[in-house]
Design a protein around this motif. Structure first.
Motif, PDB file in Angstrom:
ATOM      1  N   GLN A 128      65.778  48.842  45.769  1.00 36.54           N
ATOM      2  CA  GLN A 128      66.452  47.579  46.050  1.00 36.54           C
ATOM      3  C   GLN A 128      65.514  46.401  45.834  1.00 36.54           C
ATOM      4  O   GLN A 128      65.932  45.327  45.363  1.00 36.54           O
ATOM      5  CB  GLN A 128      66.981  47.571  47.492  1.00 36.54           C
ATOM      6  N   LEU A 129      64.237  46.595  46.146  1.00 39.32           N
ATOM      7  CA  LEU A 129      63.247  45.541  45.967  1.00 39.32           C
ATOM      8  C   LEU A 129      63.090  45.193  44.484  1.00 39.32           C
ATOM      9  O   LEU A 129      62.963  44.019  44.121  1.00 39.32           O
ATOM     10  CB  LEU A 129      61.901  45.989  46.547  1.00 39.32           C
ATOM     11  N   GLU A 130      63.133  46.207  43.639  1.00 39.50           N
ATOM     12  CA  GLU A 130      63.055  45.950  42.199  1.00 39.50           C
ATOM     13  C   GLU A 130      64.275  45.176  41.711  1.00 39.50           C
ATOM     14  O   GLU A 130      64.155  44.304  40.842  1.00 39.50           O
ATOM     15  CB  GLU A 130      62.921  47.274  41.445  1.00 39.50           C
ATOM     16  N   VAL A 131      65.429  45.493  42.262  1.00 37.92           N
ATOM     17  CA  VAL A 131      66.644  44.778  41.883  1.00 37.92           C
ATOM     18  C   VAL A 131      66.567  43.321  42.335  1.00 37.92           C
ATOM     19  O   VAL A 131      66.878  42.390  41.583  1.00 37.92           O
ATOM     20  CB  VAL A 131      67.889  45.461  42.496  1.00 37.92           C
ATOM     21  N   THR A 132      66.118  43.119  43.567  1.00 37.28           N
ATOM     22  CA  THR A 132      66.056  41.768  44.137  1.00 37.28           C
ATOM     23  C   THR A 132      65.057  40.890  43.408  1.00 37.28           C
ATOM     24  O   THR A 132      65.317  39.713  43.140  1.00 37.28           O
ATOM     25  CB  THR A 132      65.686  41.849  45.628  1.00 37.28           C
ATOM     26  N   THR A 133      63.869  41.451  43.113  1.00 37.25           N
ATOM     27  CA  THR A 133      62.806  40.665  42.476  1.00 37.25           C
ATOM     28  C   THR A 133      62.886  40.681  40.961  1.00 37.25           C
ATOM     29  O   THR A 133      62.164  39.935  40.288  1.00 37.25           O
ATOM     30  CB  THR A 133      61.425  41.186  42.907  1.00 37.25           C
ATOM     31  N   ASN A 134      63.743  41.569  40.420  1.00 36.33           N
ATOM     32  CA  ASN A 134      63.911  41.698  38.975  1.00 36.33           C
ATOM     33  C   ASN A 134      62.585  41.999  38.275  1.00 36.33           C
ATOM     34  O   ASN A 134      62.283  41.458  37.211  1.00 36.33           O
ATOM     35  CB  ASN A 134      64.526  40.434  38.380  1.00 36.33           C
ATOM     36  N   GLN A 135      61.789  42.859  38.899  1.00 37.15           N
ATOM     37  CA  GLN A 135      60.522  43.273  38.315  1.00 37.15           C
ATOM     38  C   GLN A 135      60.140  44.641  38.856  1.00 37.15           C
ATOM     39  O   GLN A 135      60.524  44.996  39.974  1.00 37.15           O
ATOM     40  CB  GLN A 135      59.416  42.272  38.636  1.00 37.15           C
ATOM     41  N   PRO A 136      59.396  45.440  38.062  1.00 37.97           N
ATOM     42  CA  PRO A 136      58.930  46.730  38.583  1.00 37.97           C
ATOM     43  C   PRO A 136      57.919  46.501  39.692  1.00 37.97           C
ATOM     44  O   PRO A 136      57.054  45.634  39.583  1.00 37.97           O
ATOM     45  CB  PRO A 136      58.274  47.386  37.365  1.00 37.97           C
ATOM     46  N   VAL A 137      58.036  47.243  40.776  1.00 34.82           N
ATOM     47  CA  VAL A 137      57.107  47.051  41.898  1.00 34.82           C
ATOM     48  C   VAL A 137      56.204  48.252  42.123  1.00 34.82           C
ATOM     49  O   VAL A 137      55.120  48.115  42.691  1.00 34.82           O
ATOM     50  CB  VAL A 137      57.865  46.725  43.200  1.00 34.82           C
ATOM     51  N   ALA A 138      56.619  49.428  41.702  1.00 34.39           N
ATOM     52  CA  ALA A 138      55.810  50.630  41.914  1.00 34.39           C
ATOM     53  C   ALA A 138      55.470  51.262  40.576  1.00 34.39           C
ATOM     54  O   ALA A 138      56.359  51.623  39.804  1.00 34.39           O
ATOM     55  CB  ALA A 138      56.545  51.626  42.791  1.00 34.39           C
ATOM     56  N   GLN A 139      54.181  51.364  40.291  1.00 36.40           N
ATOM     57  CA  GLN A 139      53.747  51.953  39.034  1.00 36.40           C
ATOM     58  C   GLN A 139      53.701  53.484  39.115  1.00 36.40           C
ATOM     59  O   GLN A 139      53.584  54.158  38.103  1.00 36.40           O
ATOM     60  CB  GLN A 139      52.366  51.410  38.651  1.00 36.40           C
ATOM     61  N   THR A 140      53.740  54.023  40.320  1.00 34.94           N
ATOM     62  CA  THR A 140      53.689  55.470  40.527  1.00 34.94           C
ATOM     63  C   THR A 140      54.698  55.871  41.592  1.00 34.94           C
ATOM     64  O   THR A 140      55.219  55.025  42.331  1.00 34.94           O
ATOM     65  CB  THR A 140      52.292  55.917  40.994  1.00 34.94           C
ATOM     66  N   GLU A 141      54.973  57.145  41.677  1.00 31.66           N
ATOM     67  CA  GLU A 141      55.733  57.673  42.799  1.00 31.66           C
ATOM     68  C   GLU A 141      54.875  57.573  44.064  1.00 31.66           C
ATOM     69  O   GLU A 141      53.659  57.372  43.993  1.00 31.66           O
ATOM     70  CB  GLU A 141      56.105  59.137  42.540  1.00 31.66           C
ATOM     71  N   ILE A 142      55.501  57.737  45.209  1.00 35.89           N
ATOM     72  CA  ILE A 142      54.739  57.741  46.459  1.00 35.89           C
ATOM     73  C   ILE A 142      53.960  59.051  46.549  1.00 35.89           C
ATOM     74  O   ILE A 142      54.543  60.136  46.492  1.00 35.89           O
ATOM     75  CB  ILE A 142      55.667  57.591  47.674  1.00 35.89           C
ATOM     76  N   LEU A 143      52.645  58.943  46.651  1.00 32.18           N
ATOM     77  CA  LEU A 143      51.788  60.119  46.761  1.00 32.18           C
ATOM     78  C   LEU A 143      51.425  60.342  48.224  1.00 32.18           C
ATOM     79  O   LEU A 143      51.107  59.387  48.954  1.00 32.18           O
ATOM     80  CB  LEU A 143      50.519  59.921  45.930  1.00 32.18           C
ATOM     81  N   LEU A 144      51.460  61.584  48.672  1.00 27.69           N
ATOM     82  CA  LEU A 144      51.228  61.908  50.084  1.00 27.69           C
ATOM     83  C   LEU A 144      49.933  62.695  50.257  1.00 27.69           C
ATOM     84  O   LEU A 144      49.635  63.592  49.475  1.00 27.69           O
ATOM     85  CB  LEU A 144      52.396  62.726  50.645  1.00 27.69           C
ATOM     86  N   THR A 145      49.197  62.354  51.299  1.00 22.00           N
ATOM     87  CA  THR A 145      47.964  63.066  51.645  1.00 22.00           C
ATOM     88  C   THR A 145      47.879  63.185  53.158  1.00 22.00           C
ATOM     89  O   THR A 145      48.155  62.222  53.882  1.00 22.00           O
ATOM     90  CB  THR A 145      46.718  62.309  51.138  1.00 22.00           C
ATOM     91  N   THR A 146      47.495  64.352  53.640  1.00 18.95           N
ATOM     92  CA  THR A 146      47.281  64.536  55.075  1.00 18.95           C
ATOM     93  C   THR A 146      45.883  64.055  55.444  1.00 18.95           C
ATOM     94  O   THR A 146      44.896  64.393  54.781  1.00 18.95           O
ATOM     95  CB  THR A 146      47.421  66.025  55.459  1.00 18.95           C
ATOM     96  N   VAL A 147      45.814  63.240  56.480  1.00 21.15           N
ATOM     97  CA  VAL A 147      44.541  62.665  56.917  1.00 21.15           C
ATOM     98  C   VAL A 147      44.322  62.980  58.392  1.00 21.15           C
ATOM     99  O   VAL A 147      45.192  62.725  59.226  1.00 21.15           O
ATOM    100  CB  VAL A 147      44.524  61.130  56.719  1.00 21.15           C
ATOM    101  N   HIS A 148      43.163  63.544  58.711  1.00 17.17           N
ATOM    102  CA  HIS A 148      42.790  63.754  60.105  1.00 17.17           C
ATOM    103  C   HIS A 148      42.108  62.487  60.619  1.00 17.17           C
ATOM    104  O   HIS A 148      41.332  61.854  59.900  1.00 17.17           O
ATOM    105  CB  HIS A 148      41.852  64.947  60.247  1.00 17.17           C
ATOM    106  N   GLU A 149      42.397  62.127  61.845  1.00 14.64           N
ATOM    107  CA  GLU A 149      41.870  60.876  62.385  1.00 14.64           C
ATOM    108  C   GLU A 149      40.348  60.832  62.313  1.00 14.64           C
ATOM    109  O   GLU A 149      39.750  59.812  61.999  1.00 14.64           O
ATOM    110  CB  GLU A 149      42.334  60.690  63.834  1.00 14.64           C
TER     111      GLU A 149
END
Length: 320
Positions: free
Chosen positions: A87-108
């Protein structure tokens, strides 16, 4: 405790929007890794002791990293985030994310160790330095104010341009005995700075309960907690502080500053000073126009990279 790091590579134009989107969906904090950090040119007074590393920064754009607790709700959250990104791309009429969301587990505990590799003492204004809790440090001048900080899971080092601009503005306007309101306190760094600069009382507010916790811990670590009150509140509108302040500081995004402007009168003395930051250059005039409509006289505009902070004062009600 385990956290899930959600990482998106985006553009300079869209990174603040994506960071805010993550926060809206419950992120306990965001970190921005900006490619422009590789070309950082310090101000004439800046002295970075043990220059932070830049190898982790992207070669272009900005990497936005958001942190969510690993509590079983992430799948639904990510689904909502992805929908809003489209929706953000539609609203701003521009690409906002160059990649998919990447996930990593992080210990505190891993997070804490990772920060230590490139978070070093840094002079952020003529008289203020930020020092991580694990670094030994000696003042280099008698009037130097040392702010001890631990970034924790949800907050950065306090050296983002918007924070630096606020610190530099506060250095020139806080007088002994002043009362200060810090709106959206985050790590509490601006409240701590105000107290160290001589404010007798600082009232800090933030919507995020984690921010309130971290700000309290940081104020205690800096031995100024007796002068700082920190509450989980909705900006100024629900603040329990009824006394009008000498100074209000708000390091927020431009649209929040605009929404906040009409309410500041109830909390700031006539002649009192306002510092607003978190404003991208393109929004500068829009924010200034709103402030003038609300009877603020513009005293100064500070700039760093693509960001501005505006220093102004409240004139008599009814005109400038």
């Amino acid at each position: 405790m385990q956290w899930i790091e959600c990482r998106v590579h985006t553009t300079h134009a869209a990174h603040e929007l994506i960071a805010q989107l993550f926060i809206t969906h419950g992120a306990n904090g965001t970190v921005l890794e900006d490619s422009r950090g590789k070309d950082f040119t310090p101000e004439p007074w800046t002295d970075i002791i043990g220059k932070p590393k830049t190898e982790h920064l992207p070669t272009d754009g900005v990497v936005v990293k958001a942190y969510f607790p690993d509590d079983g709700t992430l799948e639904a959250t990510l689904s909502a985030v992805k929908k809003d990104l489209v929706q953000l791309e539609v609203t701003t009429n521009q690409p906002v994310a160059q990649t998919e969301i990447l996930l990593t587990t992080v210990h505190e505990e891993d997070w804490a160790e990772a920060w230590k590799a490139y978070y070093k003492p840094v002079q952020v204004s003529e008289t203020m330095s930020i020092v991580p809790t694990w670094e030994s440090y000696e003042k280099r001048r008698e009037d130097e104010h040392v702010i001890t900080m631990d970034p924790g899971m949800a907050f950065g080092t306090g050296t983002h341009e918007t924070t630096l601009l606020c610190l530099q503005a506060l250095e020139h306007i806080v007088n002994d005995g002043d009362t200060v309101i810090d709106v959206g306190t985050g790590s509490g760094i601006l409240s701590i700075a105000a107290a160290k600069l001589g404010a007798k009382a600082v009232h800090a507010v933030d919507l995020d309960p984690l921010a309130v916790q971290v700000a309290k811990e940081n104020s205690e670590a800096n031995n100024v907690s007796e002068r700082i009150t920190i509450e989980q509140r909705d900006l100024l509108s629900e603040s329990s502080n009824e006394q009008k302040a000498d100074i209000v500081v708000a390091n927020l995004l431009a649209h929040l500053v605009i929404a906040l402007a009409p309410d500041i009168h109830r909390h700031l003395k006539v002649g009192g000073k306002l510092v607003v930051s978190g404003i991208i250059k393109q929004k500068e005039q829009e924010v200034i126009d709103v402030l003038k409509q609300e009877n603020f006289q513009i005293d100064d505009v500070l700039e760093q990279k693509d960001w501005v902070a505006i220093r102004c004062r409240l004139t008599e009600v009814g005109g400038e």
